[in-house]
Motif scaffolding. Structure first.
Motif, PDB file in Angstrom:
ATOM      1  N   LEU A  16     -43.732  -5.380  13.003  1.00 52.19           N
ATOM      2  CA  LEU A  16     -42.952  -4.168  13.242  1.00 52.19           C
ATOM      3  C   LEU A  16     -43.237  -3.180  12.107  1.00 52.19           C
ATOM      4  O   LEU A  16     -43.524  -3.598  10.987  1.00 52.19           O
ATOM      5  N   GLY A  17     -43.107  -1.911  12.405  1.00 54.24           N
ATOM      6  CA  GLY A  17     -43.288  -0.913  11.350  1.00 54.24           C
ATOM      7  C   GLY A  17     -43.764   0.385  11.956  1.00 54.24           C
ATOM      8  O   GLY A  17     -44.337   0.394  13.050  1.00 54.24           O
ATOM      9  N   PRO A  97     -42.974  -5.287  20.669  1.00 52.88           N
ATOM     10  CA  PRO A  97     -42.237  -4.293  21.446  1.00 52.88           C
ATOM     11  C   PRO A  97     -41.909  -3.058  20.614  1.00 52.88           C
ATOM     12  O   PRO A  97     -41.873  -3.109  19.389  1.00 52.88           O
ATOM     13  N   ARG A  98     -41.636  -1.940  21.298  1.00 52.44           N
ATOM     14  CA  ARG A  98     -41.266  -0.695  20.626  1.00 52.44           C
ATOM     15  C   ARG A  98     -39.903  -0.194  21.100  1.00 52.44           C
ATOM     16  O   ARG A  98     -39.433   0.827  20.608  1.00 52.44           O
ATOM     17  N   GLN A 104     -36.495  -7.284  25.219  1.00 52.42           N
ATOM     18  CA  GLN A 104     -35.846  -8.195  26.167  1.00 52.42           C
ATOM     19  C   GLN A 104     -36.849  -8.732  27.183  1.00 52.42           C
ATOM     20  O   GLN A 104     -36.821  -9.911  27.541  1.00 52.42           O
ATOM     21  N   ALA A 105     -37.778  -7.864  27.611  1.00 51.30           N
ATOM     22  CA  ALA A 105     -38.812  -8.307  28.558  1.00 51.30           C
ATOM     23  C   ALA A 105     -39.697  -9.364  27.898  1.00 51.30           C
ATOM     24  O   ALA A 105     -40.093 -10.347  28.537  1.00 51.30           O
ATOM     25  N   GLN A 189     -36.365   4.767  18.537  1.00 53.01           N
ATOM     26  CA  GLN A 189     -36.445   3.710  19.557  1.00 53.01           C
ATOM     27  C   GLN A 189     -36.883   2.339  19.052  1.00 53.01           C
ATOM     28  O   GLN A 189     -36.534   1.323  19.633  1.00 53.01           O
ATOM     29  N   THR A 190     -37.657   2.307  17.973  1.00 50.25           N
ATOM     30  CA  THR A 190     -38.209   1.016  17.540  1.00 50.25           C
ATOM     31  C   THR A 190     -37.455   0.408  16.356  1.00 50.25           C
ATOM     32  O   THR A 190     -37.251  -0.814  16.317  1.00 50.25           O
TER      33      THR A 190
END
Ligand code: AMP
Length: 228
Positions: A16-17, A97-98, A104-105, A189-190
């Motif tokens: 993440l980042g 994910p972002r 969740q998916a 969002q992320t």
């Protein structure tokens, strides 16, 4: 049957980042060192745009503006890539994910595969420096090695250190205006995914302002604990 057993044991690591934090650089190093497969949704989308697929056509303008491509498109692309047999060695998710919907998916996709997230590693950086980092970066068109005008120029100007290639590429969205939108999308969002993964007990943070080798060493420690 053997493939199923291998897939169940395959580690899943998330980087993440914000854009420019070094996710791609570190994912490539992890791929070389451990054999995990780098899954970059940005690369998959750029490929879809270049191939003119329906997903690529839908994503093109959003990517050029620095926004996020719709969850449906990105989840479908990622799911299809996860089905390739090479992912049985373990994957490093770079740029996915972002959004919470994507996270969740992913949980569901992994559940159906009998896999789990071993670690979500947040690369912590100073926003103010991201524009400089991103604006100066380029890659070798031959082997994909990453470079930077200021921080990591090829030893012989104009020639790739790794493969000797002389064809270099700069991403169309690596410009000052688009970077602002990409950073805003990250924060809106992320960034909430940091607490999402903290809640699941898989989050680690790494100071990603230092040099590439030091960050690589921190990641190696986290990953060896998470995959033991
Ligand atoms: P990246 O190569 O990760 O910087 O991604 C480049 C662009 O692709 C982003 O600015 C988005 O427009 C799009 N993109 C990549 N991954 C995702 C994702 N997981 N969700 C939505 N859009 C994405």
């Amino acid at each position: 049957m053997c493939a199923e057993i291998a897939a169940q044991a395959a580690p899943v690591l998330i980087l993440l980042g914000p854009p420019g934090a070094g996710k791609g650089t570190q994912a490539r190093l992890l791929q070389e060192a451990h054999g995990y497969v780098q899954l970059s949704t940005g690369d998959l989308l750029r490929e879809a745009v270049a191939n003119g697929t329906a997903a690529g056509q839908a994503a093109k303008a959003v990517m050029a503006a620095g926004g996020l491509v719709s969850d449906d498109i990105v989840i479908a692309i990622l799911s299809e890539r996860l089905d390739q047999p090479d992912t049985a060695q373990g994957v490093i998710l770079d740029g996915f994910p972002r959004t919470t919907v994507q996270a969740q998916a992913l949980d569901q996709l992994l559940q159906t595969r009998g896999q789990r997230i071993n670690a979500a590693i947040s690369l912590e950086v100073d926003d103010a420096q991201m524009v400089t980092r991103i604006s100066g970066r380029f890659t070798c068109g031959g082997c994909g090695e990453g470079y930077h005008d200021q921080f990591k120029a090829p030893a012989t100007p104009g020639q790739c250190d790794k493969c000797g290639g002389t064809d270099f590429k700069r991403r169309a969205d690596d410009n000052a205006e688009t970077v602002g939108s990409r950073l805003a999308a990250y924060h809106a969002q992320t960034a909430p995914l940091i607490s999402y993964y903290e809640g699941k007990g898989v989050l680690s943070g790494v100071d990603a302002m230092g040099d590439i080798a030091a960050i690589q060493a921190s990641l190696a420690n986290i990953i060896s604990r998470a995959t033991a």
